[in-house]
Scaffold this motif. Structure first.
Motif, PDB file in Angstrom:
ATOM      1  N   GLY A  90       0.797  -1.217   0.000  1.00 11.14           N
ATOM      2  CA  GLY A  90       0.000   0.000   0.000  1.00 11.14           C
ATOM      3  C   GLY A  90       0.825   1.259   0.000  1.00 11.14           C
ATOM      4  O   GLY A  90       1.757   1.431  -0.801  1.00 11.14           O
ATOM      5  N   GLY A  91       0.534   2.179   0.927  1.00 12.33           N
ATOM      6  CA  GLY A  91       1.199   3.474   0.986  1.00 12.33           C
ATOM      7  C   GLY A  91       2.674   3.406   1.323  1.00 12.33           C
ATOM      8  O   GLY A  91       3.395   4.391   1.132  1.00 12.33           O
ATOM      9  N   GLN A  92       3.142   2.269   1.833  1.00 14.52           N
ATOM     10  CA  GLN A  92       4.568   2.120   2.118  1.00 14.52           C
ATOM     11  C   GLN A  92       5.399   1.983   0.841  1.00 14.52           C
ATOM     12  O   GLN A  92       6.619   2.124   0.878  1.00 14.52           O
ATOM     13  CB  GLN A  92       4.824   0.853   2.948  1.00 14.52           C
ATOM     14  N   CYS A  93       4.734   1.701  -0.273  1.00 11.45           N
ATOM     15  CA  CYS A  93       5.428   1.326  -1.503  1.00 11.45           C
ATOM     16  C   CYS A  93       5.324   2.406  -2.568  1.00 11.45           C
ATOM     17  O   CYS A  93       4.265   3.009  -2.761  1.00 11.45           O
ATOM     18  CB  CYS A  93       4.859   0.009  -2.024  1.00 11.45           C
ATOM     19  N   GLN A  94       6.419   2.612  -3.262  1.00  8.43           N
ATOM     20  CA  GLN A  94       6.447   3.522  -4.408  1.00  8.43           C
ATOM     21  C   GLN A  94       7.124   2.816  -5.573  1.00  8.43           C
ATOM     22  O   GLN A  94       8.206   2.246  -5.416  1.00  8.43           O
ATOM     23  CB  GLN A  94       7.210   4.806  -4.066  1.00  8.43           C
ATOM     24  N   ILE A  95       6.468   2.841  -6.740  1.00  2.74           N
ATOM     25  CA  ILE A  95       7.060   2.242  -7.940  1.00  2.74           C
ATOM     26  C   ILE A  95       7.890   3.304  -8.643  1.00  2.74           C
ATOM     27  O   ILE A  95       7.425   4.417  -8.890  1.00  2.74           O
ATOM     28  CB  ILE A  95       5.959   1.706  -8.881  1.00  2.74           C
ATOM     29  N   ILE A  96       9.126   2.960  -8.960  1.00  2.00           N
ATOM     30  CA  ILE A  96      10.036   3.925  -9.576  1.00  2.00           C
ATOM     31  C   ILE A  96      10.635   3.328 -10.846  1.00  2.00           C
ATOM     32  O   ILE A  96      10.583   2.122 -11.083  1.00  2.00           O
ATOM     33  CB  ILE A  96      11.172   4.335  -8.622  1.00  2.00           C
ATOM     34  N   GLY A  97      11.236   4.189 -11.659  1.00  2.00           N
ATOM     35  CA  GLY A  97      12.016   3.743 -12.818  1.00  2.00           C
ATOM     36  C   GLY A  97      11.177   3.534 -14.060  1.00  2.00           C
ATOM     37  O   GLY A  97       9.998   3.206 -14.010  1.00  2.00           O
ATOM     38  N   ARG A  98      11.826   3.733 -15.184  1.00  2.00           N
ATOM     39  CA  ARG A  98      11.212   3.472 -16.483  1.00  2.00           C
ATOM     40  C   ARG A  98      12.021   2.414 -17.232  1.00  2.00           C
ATOM     41  O   ARG A  98      11.477   1.426 -17.693  1.00  2.00           O
ATOM     42  CB  ARG A  98      11.162   4.763 -17.309  1.00  2.00           C
TER      43      ARG A  98
END
Length: 451
Positions: A90-98
């Motif tokens: 949930g809010g603990q996670c951030q998706i990064i990168g392309r």
């Protein structure tokens, strides 16, 4: 098929997949314990496992634990996609990168990097997920696979070791444990193909060999001298980041030696000083940087670049003086010219570039201080870095008029001696007490010289 034929005609190796064999070591036969892994990483592993996903500690964290080192970072590999990881945390996670999509899971200030198992690009349904250039360089790497395929895609055998949270076993696909015992760095698959996929792997080979004090296996080392030009196609921002990892590894002295041994230094730092004197300055700077890291002190990239580019600055400065430019504007223009040209290879940030200019431009002021300006110089933000740089220049053999020694004595002196040193400056000289003993007469200084 056509691409394979073109590769052969161009003299490049084909896209041969490495042949790996899994060896599983049960918990009672390896030294890794959960108590040695950060609690955030353990929580991440268990949360993924509890939601039905495979979850492994992988890479440098596993490698360093097996070497009885203390890793600072722990990475997780899983069969969950970044979106599925996001659903779990949930809010603990951030998706990064392309180019390479990852999930960052945050626990307070600690971030655990979670990567989905990668597969080969030939298995992709289109360029949306995976793409390579005509030269074989990976441009996008988001083709999901299984753990066996993920192991094939890892760079070095010692980084293809997986710790399974399900039963605490150790999975070794490429003979990484044997290479750890031999203390050697070996690429998985054909070395030239792997370097062409991502030329930065050449710099990673140097960094790991320096950090771990490993040898580079001959087949892995052989292409390094031939393929340095591939770094020209890497973005300057990425090369700046990689250069920072090299120089701030705590093993900068060995890094510089290996970069020169494999002829990669000139590709990364084309504006470095051209003379033996400045090579000595760079070595002293590397020693100082390594010492600061051992003492758990911060390091500023500007200081290393100040030494790295000083020889080029001096060369530009001499040219500008010959053209009739006054000393201080000449020094400013020379510094900007060196920074601009180096930035084409490693994208020096504005903050670092400003710090560089301040360190350089303080050198003539430190070498010819006016008595009433001494204290004003001492309280400037860049004084310490500029003073340290002056001292290293002196140690490297550059003629600074022994002003590095003077500033050292002044800072260590009590108020009475400081007053004496300032009175000596006021009368147009330095006291004998402020100088280091010298076996020969004082060197003559050129008038209006700005170093």
């Amino acid at each position: 098929m056509i691409k394979t034929l073109i590769d052969r005609l161009r003299g490049r190796p084909g896209n041969r997949r490495p042949v790996l064999k899994l060896a599983i070591t049960p918990r009672d036969q390896h030294p890794i314990s959960r108590k040695d892994i950060s609690s955030a990483a353990v929580k991440t592993l268990y949360r993924l496992h509890d939601h039905g996903y495979q979850a492994f500690l992988v890479g440098g964290g596993v490698r360093d634990l097996l070497l009885d080192l203390h890793p600072k970072d722990f990475d997780v590999a899983t069969d969950a996609t970044p979106e599925q990881v996001k659903q779990v945390f949930g809010g603990q996670c951030q998706i990064i990168g392309r180019r390479f999509r990852l999930a960052h899971v945050r626990f307070g200030r600690e971030i655990i990097e979670v990567a989905t198992f990668r597969a080969h690009h030939s298995q992709s349904e289109g360029e949306l997920h995976g793409r390579t250039s005509d030269e074989g360089m990976i441009l996008r790497d988001n083709v999901w696979g299984n753990i066996e395929e993920d192991a094939e895609r890892r760079d070095f055998t010692v980084n293809a070791l997986y710790y399974n949270i399900a039963d605490f076993s150790l999975w070794d696909f490429a003979g990484g444990r044997k290479d750890l015992e031999k203390r050697q760095l070996r690429l998985i698959g054909d070395p030239e193909t792997r370097y062409r996929e991502d030329p930065v792997r050449m710099l990673r080979a140097i960094r790991f060999a320096a950090k771990l004090e490993f040898s580079i296996e001959p087949a892995t080392a052989e292409p390094l001298r031939r393929l340095g030009d591939l770094l020209d196609d890497i973005s300057s921002h990425r090369l700046f980041d990689e250069a920072q990892k090299l120089l701030a590894s705590g093993h900068a002295v060995r890094v510089l030696a290996l970069l020169n041994e494999y002829d990669l230094f000139r590709h990364l730092f084309p504006q470095a000083g051209p003379s033996a004197e400045y090579e000595r300055l760079l070595t002293l700077t590397a020693e100082s940087t390594d010492q600061r890291i051992r003492e758990d002190k911060s390091v500023n990239p500007a200081f290393f670049y100040a030494a790295l580019l000083w020889g080029r600055v001096q060369a530009h400065y001499a040219e500008l003086l010959d053209d009739g430019v006054p000393p201080m504007p000449a020094l400013q223009q020379a510094g900007q010219r060196a920074i601009s040209r180096q930035t084409e290879r490693t994208a020096i940030t504005r903050f670092t570039a400003q710090a560089l200019r301040e360190i350089w431009e303080m050198q003539p002021r430190l070498e010819n201080p006016r008595p009433r300006q001494v204290e004003a110089l001492r309280v400037q933000q860049r004084f310490r870095a500029a003073y340290d740089f002056l001292v290293l220049r002196e140690k490297a053999g550059e003629d600074t008029g022994d002003w590095g020694a003077w500033w050292t004595r002044y800072q260590d002196a009590d108020p009475g001696l400081q007053a004496e040193l300032l009175r000596a400056l006021e009368s147009g000289g330095k006291t004998a007490a402020s100088r280091k003993p010298r076996k020969r007469g004082p060197r003559k200084r050129k008038p209006a010289r700005a170093e």
